[in-house]
Design an enzyme around this catalytic site. Structure first.
Site, PDB file in Angstrom:
ATOM      1  N   HIS A   1      13.226 -16.907 -35.392  1.00  0.00           N
ATOM      2  CA  HIS A   1      12.593 -16.547 -36.666  1.00  0.00           C
ATOM      3  C   HIS A   1      11.089 -16.751 -36.511  1.00  0.00           C
ATOM      4  O   HIS A   1      10.644 -17.823 -36.103  1.00  0.00           O
ATOM      5  CB  HIS A   1      13.135 -17.419 -37.799  1.00  0.00           C
TER       6      HIS A   1
ATOM      7  N   TYR B   1      14.002   1.887 -27.261  1.00  0.00           N
ATOM      8  CA  TYR B   1      14.158   0.446 -27.055  1.00  0.00           C
ATOM      9  C   TYR B   1      14.335  -0.316 -28.350  1.00  0.00           C
ATOM     10  O   TYR B   1      15.027  -1.331 -28.401  1.00  0.00           O
ATOM     11  CB  TYR B   1      13.005  -0.118 -26.206  1.00  0.00           C
TER      12      TYR B   1
ATOM     13  N   HIS C   1       6.893 -15.687 -38.079  1.00  0.00           N
ATOM     14  CA  HIS C   1       6.046 -15.140 -39.136  1.00  0.00           C
ATOM     15  C   HIS C   1       5.076 -14.174 -38.455  1.00  0.00           C
ATOM     16  O   HIS C   1       3.869 -14.391 -38.462  1.00  0.00           O
ATOM     17  CB  HIS C   1       5.288 -16.252 -39.859  1.00  0.00           C
TER      18      HIS C   1
END
Ligand SMILES: [Zn+2]
Length: 228
Positions: free
Chosen positions: A101, A128, A103
């Site tokens: 995860h 891709y 930002h």
């Protein structure tokens, strides 16, 4: 005993891998400050996750949070408050062994655009992207650490390996840590391409080209997937 030793050395390697990939992502500006988190499922049960308020650029293998199957802390520093994100994706995608995860700027920007389809946040721009991410779901904004985000991810029923949290960032699962990292990078680069081309009427892959990739590379797309 042999199995035990194998598990231990595997865990040592995974701890080092989390720190190595974390540093690489941080140094390339893919997640600033103490944002972002990484987790990996352990062969012997439970999982490793990066600690709360830790920069991915400066992780210590010995301080990573080790959680049991129920998500309780077994050893290491307190885990990221975004554990519910990881739990929800592991619970609904049996094949997931690692989750990243971030930002990352372009993915976060993409998540705020009004035209985004919540079941296909990006059009089929490159082969891709399809091969590594499939389709990307967009879930609504939740305050960081809000357990309700887990319900939103569970609502996707495990159909998506890549999920974009609105006004927040991507969450991507892979069958290895390397696969999860590479898919997150692919998502970020594709979001960047989308922003570069926005309003320029670009040619995306045609339905025939998408069907060809599905056939040749076994790409799995949720039914709603990429229409055009
Ligand atoms: Zn976050």
């Amino acid at each position: 005993m042999t199995a035990m030793r194998t598990d231990t050395s595997n865990e040592t390697r995974l701890r080092e891998d989390i720190c190595r990939f974390g540093r690489s992502l941080f140094e390339r500006g893919l997640t600033p400050g103490s944002s972002g988190n990484i987790s990996v499922r352990l062969d012997g049960g439970g999982w490793l996750v990066t600690p709360t308020n830790a920069s991915l650029g400066f992780l210590d293998p010995a301080k990573l949070s080790r959680l049991d199957d129920q998500g309780r802390l077994v050893s290491g520093d307190a885990p990221t408050k975004e554990v519910p994100l990881h739990t929800a994706l592991y619970d609904t995608r049996g094949s997931a062994r690692a989750i990243v995860h971030l930002h990352s700027t372009h993915s976060v920007a993409l998540s705020m655009l009004p035209e985004i389809d919540p079941r296909a946040a990006l059009p089929p721009m490159t082969a891709y992207y399809l091969m590594k991410c499939g389709a990307t779901a967009l879930v609504p904004y939740y305050r960081p650490g809000d357990p309700a985000v887990a319900d939103a991810i569970k609502g996707l029923a495990g159909k998506y390996s890549s999920v974009l949290l609105a006004n927040h960032g991507p969450v991507v699962a892979g069958d290895t840590l390397e696969a999860a990292v590479f898919a997150t990078e692919e998502l970020e680069e594709t979001a960047k391409l989308y922003l570069l081309l926005r309003g320029m009427n670009p040619r995306y892959l045609s339905p025939e080209q998408v069907a060809d990739l599905v056939k040749v590379f076994g790409v799995t797309l949720p039914e709603h997937g990429h229409g055009d």
